[in-house]
Scaffold this motif. Structure first.
Motif, PDB file in Angstrom:
ATOM      1  N   GLY A  60       0.811  -1.211   0.000  1.00  0.00           N
ATOM      2  CA  GLY A  60       0.000   0.000   0.000  1.00  0.00           C
ATOM      3  C   GLY A  60       0.845   1.261   0.000  1.00  0.00           C
ATOM      4  N   SER A  61       0.168   2.382   0.155  1.00  0.00           N
ATOM      5  CA  SER A  61       0.837   3.690   0.048  1.00  0.00           C
ATOM      6  C   SER A  61       1.308   4.216   1.406  1.00  0.00           C
ATOM      7  N   THR A  62       0.799   3.673   2.473  1.00  0.00           N
ATOM      8  CA  THR A  62       1.153   4.190   3.808  1.00  0.00           C
ATOM      9  C   THR A  62       2.519   3.739   4.304  1.00  0.00           C
ATOM     10  N   PRO A  63       2.912   2.474   4.099  1.00  0.00           N
ATOM     11  CA  PRO A  63       4.121   1.998   4.790  1.00  0.00           C
ATOM     12  C   PRO A  63       5.434   2.644   4.348  1.00  0.00           C
ATOM     13  N   VAL A  92       2.935  -9.858   4.722  1.00  0.00           N
ATOM     14  CA  VAL A  92       1.541 -10.052   5.135  1.00  0.00           C
ATOM     15  C   VAL A  92       0.694 -10.458   3.931  1.00  0.00           C
ATOM     16  N   ASP A  93       1.036  -9.852   2.803  1.00  0.00           N
ATOM     17  CA  ASP A  93       0.361 -10.213   1.553  1.00  0.00           C
ATOM     18  C   ASP A  93       1.243  -9.788   0.385  1.00  0.00           C
ATOM     19  N   GLU A  94       0.861 -10.223  -0.800  1.00  0.00           N
ATOM     20  CA  GLU A  94       1.647  -9.914  -1.996  1.00  0.00           C
ATOM     21  C   GLU A  94       0.726  -9.992  -3.203  1.00  0.00           C
ATOM     22  N   ARG A  95       1.015  -9.156  -4.148  1.00  0.00           N
ATOM     23  CA  ARG A  95       0.264  -9.201  -5.396  1.00  0.00           C
ATOM     24  C   ARG A  95       0.890 -10.253  -6.299  1.00  0.00           C
ATOM     25  N   CYS A  96       0.083 -10.853  -7.157  1.00  0.00           N
ATOM     26  CA  CYS A  96       0.588 -11.910  -8.063  1.00  0.00           C
ATOM     27  C   CYS A  96       1.230 -11.273  -9.292  1.00  0.00           C
ATOM     28  N   SER A 108       4.458  -4.701  -6.841  1.00  0.00           N
ATOM     29  CA  SER A 108       4.976  -5.719  -5.922  1.00  0.00           C
ATOM     30  C   SER A 108       5.205  -5.150  -4.524  1.00  0.00           C
ATOM     31  N   ASN A 109       4.648  -5.804  -3.509  1.00  0.00           N
ATOM     32  CA  ASN A 109       4.930  -5.395  -2.125  1.00  0.00           C
ATOM     33  C   ASN A 109       6.389  -5.662  -1.776  1.00  0.00           C
ATOM     34  N   TYR A 110       6.939  -6.736  -2.343  1.00  0.00           N
ATOM     35  CA  TYR A 110       8.370  -7.018  -2.092  1.00  0.00           C
ATOM     36  C   TYR A 110       9.209  -5.847  -2.611  1.00  0.00           C
ATOM     37  N   GLY A 159     -12.262  -1.416   5.168  1.00  0.00           N
ATOM     38  CA  GLY A 159     -11.963  -2.158   6.391  1.00  0.00           C
ATOM     39  C   GLY A 159     -11.182  -3.428   6.146  1.00  0.00           C
ATOM     40  N   HIS A 160     -10.675  -3.615   4.935  1.00  0.00           N
ATOM     41  CA  HIS A 160      -9.807  -4.801   4.711  1.00  0.00           C
ATOM     42  C   HIS A 160      -8.452  -4.582   5.372  1.00  0.00           C
ATOM     43  N   THR A 161      -7.799  -5.716   5.637  1.00  0.00           N
ATOM     44  CA  THR A 161      -6.412  -5.687   6.079  1.00  0.00           C
ATOM     45  C   THR A 161      -5.733  -6.908   5.490  1.00  0.00           C
ATOM     46  N   ALA A 162      -4.427  -6.843   5.319  1.00  0.00           N
ATOM     47  CA  ALA A 162      -3.766  -7.867   4.496  1.00  0.00           C
ATOM     48  C   ALA A 162      -4.508  -7.885   3.162  1.00  0.00           C
ATOM     49  N   SER A 163      -4.751  -9.067   2.631  1.00  0.00           N
ATOM     50  CA  SER A 163      -5.649  -9.142   1.464  1.00  0.00           C
ATOM     51  C   SER A 163      -6.877  -9.951   1.856  1.00  0.00           C
ATOM     52  N   PRO A 216     -11.041  -6.859  -4.479  1.00  0.00           N
ATOM     53  CA  PRO A 216     -11.659  -5.639  -5.011  1.00  0.00           C
ATOM     54  C   PRO A 216     -10.641  -4.506  -5.161  1.00  0.00           C
ATOM     55  N   LYS A 217      -9.529  -4.640  -4.443  1.00  0.00           N
ATOM     56  CA  LYS A 217      -8.437  -3.673  -4.592  1.00  0.00           C
ATOM     57  C   LYS A 217      -7.474  -4.250  -5.628  1.00  0.00           C
ATOM     58  N   PRO A 218      -7.277  -3.591  -6.733  1.00  0.00           N
ATOM     59  CA  PRO A 218      -6.418  -4.160  -7.780  1.00  0.00           C
ATOM     60  C   PRO A 218      -4.966  -4.277  -7.317  1.00  0.00           C
ATOM     61  N   ASN A 243     -10.473   9.126   3.944  1.00  0.00           N
ATOM     62  CA  ASN A 243     -11.144   8.009   3.255  1.00  0.00           C
ATOM     63  C   ASN A 243     -11.143   6.733   4.093  1.00  0.00           C
ATOM     64  N   LYS A 244     -10.414   6.752   5.204  1.00  0.00           N
ATOM     65  CA  LYS A 244     -10.437   5.575   6.083  1.00  0.00           C
ATOM     66  C   LYS A 244     -11.341   5.788   7.304  1.00  0.00           C
ATOM     67  N   ALA A 245     -11.872   7.002   7.466  1.00  0.00           N
ATOM     68  CA  ALA A 245     -12.634   7.335   8.681  1.00  0.00           C
ATOM     69  C   ALA A 245     -13.869   6.450   8.838  1.00  0.00           C
TER      70      ALA A 245
HETATM   71  C1  6PG Z   1      -1.871  -4.391  -0.093  1.00  0.00           C
HETATM   72  C2  6PG Z   1      -1.866  -4.074   1.369  1.00  0.00           C
HETATM   73  C3  6PG Z   1      -3.211  -3.633   1.839  1.00  0.00           C
HETATM   74  C4  6PG Z   1      -3.016  -2.276   2.455  1.00  0.00           C
HETATM   75  C5  6PG Z   1      -4.328  -1.532   2.583  1.00  0.00           C
HETATM   76  C6  6PG Z   1      -4.070  -0.074   2.926  1.00  0.00           C
HETATM   77  O1  6PG Z   1      -1.054  -5.210  -0.534  1.00  0.00           O
HETATM   78  O2  6PG Z   1      -2.643  -3.745  -0.808  1.00  0.00           O
HETATM   79  O3  6PG Z   1      -1.297  -5.051   2.140  1.00  0.00           O
HETATM   80  O4  6PG Z   1      -3.820  -4.482   2.779  1.00  0.00           O
HETATM   81  O5  6PG Z   1      -2.426  -2.395   3.737  1.00  0.00           O
HETATM   82  O6  6PG Z   1      -5.005  -1.613   1.329  1.00  0.00           O
HETATM   83  O7  6PG Z   1      -3.414   0.503   1.827  1.00  0.00           O
HETATM   84  P1  6PG Z   1      -2.937   2.038   1.891  1.00  0.00           P
HETATM   85  O8  6PG Z   1      -1.783   2.076   2.825  1.00  0.00           O
HETATM   86  O9  6PG Z   1      -2.562   2.351   0.467  1.00  0.00           O
HETATM   87  O10 6PG Z   1      -4.100   2.835   2.395  1.00  0.00           O
END
Ligand code: 6PG
Length: 226
Positions: free
Chosen positions: A45-48, A71-75, A83-85, A139-143, A165-167, A193-195
């Motif tokens: 994601g964009s936060t880390p 925690v998760d990875e895109r294919c 790529s999260n990696y 409200g998703h976390t990981a995937s 649903p999140k590409p 947008n997360k509130a």
């Molecule tokens: C992913 C992430 C995902 C992410 C949330 C928040 O691979 O997409 O692991 O779970 O943590 O979608 O994403 P943002 O930090 O971009 O809000």
């Protein structure tokens, strides 16, 4: 069913990356005081990114004793922009000089993602020491996404997702049993947008982010609805 969550920490947006990096730094130091090697699992994601960079700059942490998991990875291939990696490599692994033997990638690029999921599960330690999560606007976390059957998976520790649903739609993710077994769980989410998701999580709605117990969430005021 919502898990028991500690009260979230709410910080000024301008301080969030520093405060989150300091929190993770303390958690990793405390884990390293107890164990020779420590496992640290990271999200995308964009936060880390900014948090990773600040964490890498903090002193006194023996990164050679940290094993990095996901925690998760895109294919996608590990050098793909999605790529999260690649994100973690660029914003943390390269900055702390982590060697290739310390980073355990989810091999999302493999044709057989089910095999990639089970192979990754076999590599995971029984309990991850520190897990860093994000939260999506739904409200998703990981995937792990709202209403998804994977929320009820109690056997597999890693699973493939084909309808995110999140590409992009195809991903690998840790499952709830794996997250529940972690020793320390930390999450950060920010932005207006997360509130809604934050409000629903703390109102007791069993969104995926509400199903991971013991997570210390850190929010900026916008995500906290303040
Ligand atoms: C992913 C992430 C995902 C992410 C949330 C928040 O691979 O997409 O692991 O779970 O943590 O979608 O994403 P943002 O930090 O971009 O809000």
């Amino acid at each position: 069913m919502s898990a028991a969550l500690p009260a979230p920490l709410v910080v000024e947006k301008e301080r969030l990356a520093d405060e989150a990096a300091a929190w993770l730094h303390r958690a990793l130091l405390e884990a390293l005081a107890r164990r020779e090697r420590v496992s640290f699992a990271l999200s995308g994601g964009s936060t880390p990114g900014p948090i990773h960079r600040r964490l890498a700059a903090l002193p006194g942490l023996d990164w050679g004793r940290v094993d990095f998991y996901f925690v998760d990875e895109r294919c996608v291939p590990p050098d793909h922009p999605d790529s999260n990696y690649r994100l973690v490599k660029e914003t943390l692994l390269d900055l702390v000089g982590a060697g290739s033997t310390q980073a355990f990638r989810m091999e999302g690029e493999r044709q057989d993602v089910e095999a990639a999921a089970s192979d990754y599960a076999a590599r995971l330690p029984p309990a991850l020491d520190v897990v860093f999560l994000g939260m999506g606007p739904d409200g998703h976390t990981a995937s792990l996404f709202p209403g998804h059957p994977l929320l009820f998976e109690r056997v597999r520790r890693v699973a493939a997702v084909h309808d995110s649903p999140k590409p992009p739609p195809h991903r690998l993710t840790l499952t709830l049993p794996t997250l529940e077994a972690a020793r320390v769980l930390f999450g950060v989410t920010m932005g207006e947008n997360k509130a809604d998701a934050v409000r629903r999580v703390w109102a007791g709605e069993a969104l995926p982010a509400a199903r991971v117990p013991r997570v210390q969430w850190m929010l900026d005021r916008a995500a906290a609805g303040q």
